[in-house]
Design an enzyme around this catalytic site. Structure first.
Site, PDB file in Angstrom:
ATOM      1  N   GLY C  71       0.817  -1.207   0.000  1.00  0.00           N
ATOM      2  CA  GLY C  71       0.000   0.000   0.000  1.00  0.00           C
ATOM      3  C   GLY C  71       0.853   1.259   0.000  1.00  0.00           C
ATOM      4  N   THR C  72       1.947   1.208   0.723  1.00  0.00           N
ATOM      5  CA  THR C  72       2.837   2.364   0.790  1.00  0.00           C
ATOM      6  C   THR C  72       3.376   2.723  -0.589  1.00  0.00           C
ATOM      7  OG1 THR C  72       3.431   1.851   3.060  1.00  0.00           O
ATOM      8  CG2 THR C  72       5.009   3.161   1.790  1.00  0.00           C
ATOM      9  N   ASN C 150      -7.730   3.543   9.103  1.00  0.00           N
ATOM     10  CA  ASN C 150      -7.215   2.303   9.682  1.00  0.00           C
ATOM     11  C   ASN C 150      -7.380   2.237  11.195  1.00  0.00           C
ATOM     12  OD1 ASN C 150      -5.309   4.454   9.053  1.00  0.00           O
ATOM     13  ND2 ASN C 150      -3.768   3.242  10.129  1.00  0.00           N
ATOM     14  N   GLN C 178      -7.746   0.017   3.609  1.00  0.00           N
ATOM     15  CA  GLN C 178      -8.595  -0.594   4.631  1.00  0.00           C
ATOM     16  C   GLN C 178      -9.995  -0.919   4.123  1.00  0.00           C
ATOM     17  OE1 GLN C 178      -7.784  -1.778   7.478  1.00  0.00           O
ATOM     18  NE2 GLN C 178      -5.738  -0.896   7.722  1.00  0.00           N
ATOM     19  N   SER C 198      -3.808  -2.916  -0.696  1.00  0.00           N
ATOM     20  CA  SER C 198      -2.689  -3.728  -0.232  1.00  0.00           C
ATOM     21  C   SER C 198      -3.181  -5.135   0.080  1.00  0.00           C
ATOM     22  CB  SER C 198      -2.087  -3.081   1.019  1.00  0.00           C
ATOM     23  OG  SER C 198      -0.962  -3.804   1.459  1.00  0.00           O
ATOM     24  N   GLY C 199      -2.492  -6.129  -0.466  1.00  0.00           N
ATOM     25  CA  GLY C 199      -2.948  -7.509  -0.353  1.00  0.00           C
ATOM     26  C   GLY C 199      -3.118  -8.021   1.067  1.00  0.00           C
ATOM     27  N   THR C 236      10.843  -7.179 -11.713  1.00  0.00           N
ATOM     28  CA  THR C 236      10.253  -8.506 -11.881  1.00  0.00           C
ATOM     29  C   THR C 236       9.097  -8.663 -10.906  1.00  0.00           C
ATOM     30  OG1 THR C 236      12.338  -9.413 -12.637  1.00  0.00           O
ATOM     31  CG2 THR C 236      10.716 -10.990 -11.809  1.00  0.00           C
ATOM     32  N   CYS C 323       2.424   0.400  11.894  1.00  0.00           N
ATOM     33  CA  CYS C 323       3.757   0.812  11.511  1.00  0.00           C
ATOM     34  C   CYS C 323       4.220   2.049  12.251  1.00  0.00           C
ATOM     35  CB  CYS C 323       3.870   0.998  10.024  1.00  0.00           C
ATOM     36  SG  CYS C 323       2.790   2.232   9.416  1.00  0.00           S
TER      37      CYS C 323
HETATM   38  C1  LIG Z   1      -5.024   3.226   5.411  1.00  0.00           C
HETATM   39  C2  LIG Z   1      -3.713   2.598   5.111  1.00  0.00           C
HETATM   40  N1  LIG Z   1      -2.974   3.066   4.090  1.00  0.00           N
HETATM   41  C3  LIG Z   1      -1.796   2.523   3.756  1.00  0.00           C
HETATM   42  C4  LIG Z   1      -1.269   1.469   4.474  1.00  0.00           C
HETATM   43  C5  LIG Z   1       0.065   0.943   4.068  1.00  0.00           C
HETATM   44  O1  LIG Z   1      -0.016  -0.318   3.465  1.00  0.00           O
HETATM   45  P1  LIG Z   1       1.252  -1.270   3.452  1.00  0.00           P
HETATM   46  O2  LIG Z   1       1.566  -1.580   4.863  1.00  0.00           O
HETATM   47  O3  LIG Z   1       0.838  -2.439   2.645  1.00  0.00           O
HETATM   48  O4  LIG Z   1       2.370  -0.517   2.823  1.00  0.00           O
HETATM   49  C6  LIG Z   1      -2.001   0.949   5.543  1.00  0.00           C
HETATM   50  C7  LIG Z   1      -1.551  -0.190   6.371  1.00  0.00           C
HETATM   51  O5  LIG Z   1      -0.462  -0.383   6.779  1.00  0.00           O
HETATM   52  C8  LIG Z   1      -3.235   1.534   5.878  1.00  0.00           C
HETATM   53  O6  LIG Z   1      -3.946   1.080   6.894  1.00  0.00           O
HETATM   54  C1  LIG Z   2      21.761  -6.687 -13.572  1.00  0.00           C
HETATM   55  C2  LIG Z   2      20.337  -6.555 -13.164  1.00  0.00           C
HETATM   56  N1  LIG Z   2      19.940  -5.476 -12.472  1.00  0.00           N
HETATM   57  C3  LIG Z   2      18.666  -5.320 -12.057  1.00  0.00           C
HETATM   58  C4  LIG Z   2      17.707  -6.251 -12.335  1.00  0.00           C
HETATM   59  C5  LIG Z   2      16.301  -5.998 -11.865  1.00  0.00           C
HETATM   60  O1  LIG Z   2      15.930  -6.846 -10.842  1.00  0.00           O
HETATM   61  P1  LIG Z   2      14.379  -7.128 -10.551  1.00  0.00           P
HETATM   62  O2  LIG Z   2      13.853  -7.798 -11.764  1.00  0.00           O
HETATM   63  O3  LIG Z   2      14.349  -7.955  -9.345  1.00  0.00           O
HETATM   64  O4  LIG Z   2      13.724  -5.802 -10.380  1.00  0.00           O
HETATM   65  C6  LIG Z   2      18.073  -7.407 -13.078  1.00  0.00           C
HETATM   66  C7  LIG Z   2      17.129  -8.479 -13.421  1.00  0.00           C
HETATM   67  O5  LIG Z   2      16.044  -8.374 -13.831  1.00  0.00           O
HETATM   68  C8  LIG Z   2      19.414  -7.544 -13.488  1.00  0.00           C
HETATM   69  O6  LIG Z   2      19.798  -8.609 -14.197  1.00  0.00           O
END
Ligand SMILES: Cc1ncc(COP(=O)(O)O)c(C=O)c1O
Ligand SMILES: Cc1ncc(COP(=O)(O)O)c(C=O)c1O
Ligand code: FES
Ligand code: FES
Lengths: 159, 384, 384
Positions: C71-72, C150, C178, C198-199, C236, C323
């Site tokens: 979420g952040t 939240n 939330q 946020s999952g 990725t 947090c």
């Molecule tokens: C209202 C709200 N916004 C943003 C966030 C941030 O999400 P995350 O912790 O997945 O970064 C949260 C929870 O932590 C939240 O409650």
């Molecule tokens: C040299 C190099 N730097 C950065 C990345 C980026 O990493 P990620 O895919 O985890 O964001 C990769 C691979 O994808 C890489 O081979």
């Protein structure tokens, strides 16, 4: 990964009409080839035609392609499409028909079918002794750096 | 169909031991590590343990590790942090062969007024330290280079680079995404200020990475919010991913010798291909190269066609980097090396892992010659 | 000890069905979704399927979903993207009760020259639309508010907010972290341009989230690099996390009625506490509130002491947001509501989920009165 149709894959793995056509001494038969692209661009197609001079018909068509999966499948599709056609009729074959014959191409790969159409033009114009007019690549961003196809051109040809 | 996976520079298999270690954090230990209650607290301890495991692999201190979501986030964060730390300097030095996530940040920074030097590489993919030295000035804020190239495996002399950077007071960031687990690192005695790694390149899952930030380095977070990672990376932690990365780091340390075996298999593959197929060459440095990578160019044919042919037999390889594989441009790395056009378009990369077997190598050695032959028979250039 | 988990606004348990759906992507399907080969291609299809599942929950189009790491990241990205899209506007409107990851970005933007209005809330935690309207000008680039708070669960009238924002041509971002899964959303007919989720708040694991970006909205990525997420989020993909989020979204849709049950249990808890414990009150809106959340202030005592006492019995609750729970400051949300000091420090949040049972509620109802009584006996203020 590219989403290729089964037809594309089939013509890639088992291309029809691949290769060159040997020069022919028989009277009434002409052999000619047209070429587009280059090895520097990453794609090139050499299209060979065997033409019956009296009827203006394409007796045989073969291709040699340097390029990706779609380029190879498109070339093969083109040769299938134009065999038996008169040259005038063949000139009406569009890259869209080539793509349709393949059951479609991924959007980013549509230009690979343009190459076929252009090679065909090149071959027929060469046979007819016509100077090929070079399309001005004026506006439009280059989307296939490999052989200089602009977005405009793709639209022009595809639609 | 059995998969023969020779694409480990794109991503790797999660080690089953790693999966086992992370699973409890997708099950009963689901608490938030920032919570007050001990249910959350035990999760926080697991993160600390993972931090130590990773720090140990790198020769770093626990407090120098900041967990991230991927290599891209690490690189983006590191570059921006280094610039924010030195607002009075406006020059960046990098190389032409960096990953897109470094190059695209640099391009963006050029628009914002930074001057970026992209060091060239020679035909073996190696940079020239005198070119680096000539580019360095008192206003160089940052030198950012890879440790090992993802496409060719070419290894840069990072400590020499770092020493030069330091002599001009510039920060030094290393993209070690391809190197961690394959090459030794000891950050305690290193010139590196910031170092990026990504879990999925060393048998941890996708979605977790880390940034090493040298103690005392003035850091500015990219993601702002809560106090996670001591205020250096906000956002609820990918707990299972972090635990996995810790375990993967521990395993990488244990398996370190297996890189010799990987290299033997890689050499067998490389030499086998060169011996049985005409008109091909290795793109990369003969010796300064990752043990697991070989990039080979086949004249007169096109890479995608080779890949799709291999795909038919369940063999996974690649051309370019995975995340630009949708693009139609030939590899910027090979172009920077001045690889001739006749070979550029027909270059593919095989990248091995500790799971690679001799039987797999032999199978690829058996499959490749007819594939190349068939495609060359279709090509108009073959006979020229 | 059996855990009674009443801290679902901090994070939630991964649904076992979600875990089952994601596991194959930590095992045999480990390919990189960007790879050319079909081994990677099948992974790419799994991501597309998850995108559809999530889009369906939100009433959005698949192409409007950008997967993120939390979420952040979503909130940081959305705010910066909205500003980059309108370089000629320099005002932001938000509220005093946003999550730290919105507030801290806003504070940073103030340093960069933006003017930020932090809307106040009344004692029920609700904003005043006339205050919003008075703050809006032709140079307002962005209105960013939460959907649900939240800490208190208070729900903002987002469509009214959005309509006002639109009437001034401002972009509208909603932090729905939330709300998703607890409140209905139909983005097709909404005024929202950007929405964060946020999952781990809806029974998917930590380390994955998503940003909704309305079609046609001029978007600027925060993380630059490869072409992932159609160029809107490089790096990725957290494949297993994304598959999990898709499945969690599908389950949230199926379980939607269970929020009524959650609300009944929440009300039973709330009313039970108010009935059996003197000098306490609900912090939040009587009706405009999430079905699963109750925040209750107990006079004369301190929240941490309550939490630790509950912890002894395996009961997980919280004060403030997870947090910021390391910090010693009393909640900025409750302060903005003007909660009196006598209650402010003794406020704790219980947040339920679809796993909560009546027996758990009853157990907490049984535990709380003696805990409060004991702490009050220690407190010097009790007798005042
Ligand atoms: C209202 C709200 N916004 C943003 C966030 C941030 O999400 P995350 O912790 O997945 O970064 C949260 C929870 O932590 C939240 O409650
Ligand atoms: C040299 C190099 N730097 C950065 C990345 C980026 O990493 P990620 O895919 O985890 O964001 C990769 C691979 O994808 C890489 O081979
Ligand atoms: S011809 Fe297929 S990519 Fe250019
Ligand atoms: S005395 Fe413990 S937090 Fe202030």
């Amino acid at each position: 990964m590219w989403d290729y149709t089964d037809k594309v894959l089939d013509l890639f793995y088992n291309p029809k009409n691949q290769g060159a056509i040997a020069p022919c001494e028989e009277p009434g038969i002409a052999v000619v080839f047209g070429e587009v692209g280059s090895i520097a661009c990453g794609d090139a197609l050499r299209l060979h035609l065997q033409i019956d001079i009296a009827s203006d018909k394409i007796l045989d068509a073969r291709f040699q392609t340097f390029g990706c999966t779609s380029a190879i499948a498109s070339s093969s599709a083109l040769t299938e499409l134009i065999k038996g056609l008169t040259l005038d009729a063949a000139l009406h074959v569009t890259n869209k028909e080539i793509a349709d014959y393949l059951g479609g191409l991924p959007e980013a790969k549509m230009h690979c079918s343009v190459m076929g159409q252009e090679a065909l033009e090149a071959a027929i114009y060469k046979y007819r002794g016509i100077e090929i007019e070079h399309h001005e690549e004026d506006e439009g961003a280059l989307i296939c750096a490999c052989y200089g196809v602009s977005e405009n051109k793709i639209r022009r040809v595809a639609i | 169909m059995n998969i023969i996976y020779f694409d480990n520079n794109a991503t790797t298999q999660v080690d089953p031991i790693v999966l086992e270690a992370m699973l409890p954090y997708l099950q009963e230990y689901y608490g938030n590590p920032s919570s007050m209650h001990s249910f959350g607290g035990q999760v926080s301890k697991a993160i600390q343990a993972a931090r130590s495991q990773l720090a140990s692999l790198l020769g770093a201190e626990d407090s120098e590790i900041v967990f991230t979501s991927c290599g891209t986030e690490g690189n983006n964060t590191a570059i921006r942090a280094a610039l924010a730390a030195q607002p009075d300097r406006d020059r960046i030095i990098t190389t032409q062969v960096e990953h897109a996530c470094v190059l695209n940040v640099c391009k963006q920074l050029e628009k914002q007024g930074y001057t970026v030097t992209y060091l060239s590489v020679d035909r073996h993919g190696q940079i020239d330290l005198t070119e680096l030295e000539a580019a360095l000035t008192g206003s160089t804020a940052l030198v950012t280079t890879m440790y090992a190239n993802n496409e060719t495996g070419v290894v840069f002399p990072i400590e020499e680079i770092g020493a030069l950077a330091k002599s001009y007071g510039a920060a030094f960031h290393v993209d070690a995404v391809q190197a961690v687990g394959k090459l030794p690192l000891n950050l305690k005695t290193s010139t590196i200020d910031l170092l990026t790694l990504s879990g999925h390149k060393l048998h941890a899952p996708k979605g977790v990475g880390a940034l090493y930030v040298r103690r005392g380095f003035r850091f500015r977070p990219l993601l702002l919010g809560g106090h996670q990672e001591r205020g250096r990376r906000a956002g609820t932690e990918n707990v299972a991913g972090i635990v996995a990365l810790g375990k993967a780091a521990e395993l990488a340390q244990q398996h370190f010798q297996s890189t010799t075996l990987e290299q033997q298999l890689r050499d067998r593959l490389e030499q086998g291909l060169l011996a049985t197929i005409s008109d091909c060459q290795v793109n990369g440095h003969p010796t300064q190269r990752l043990p697991n990578t070989t990039n080979i160019g086949f004249k007169y044919i096109e890479g995608e066609a080779i890949l799709l042919s291999l795909n038919q037999y369940g063999v996974c390889a690649s051309s370019g980097s995975a995340c630009t594989s949708g693009s139609l441009e030939p590899s910027h790395v090979l172009r920077a090396m001045g690889i001739p056009y006749t070979i550029l378009h027909g270059s593919i990369r095989f990248s091995l892992s500790r799971y690679t077997t001799a039987a797999e190598v032999d199978r690829v050695l058996e499959l490749m010659p007819p594939i190349i032959e068939r495609l060359r028979a279709i090509s108009p250039f073959n006979s020229d």
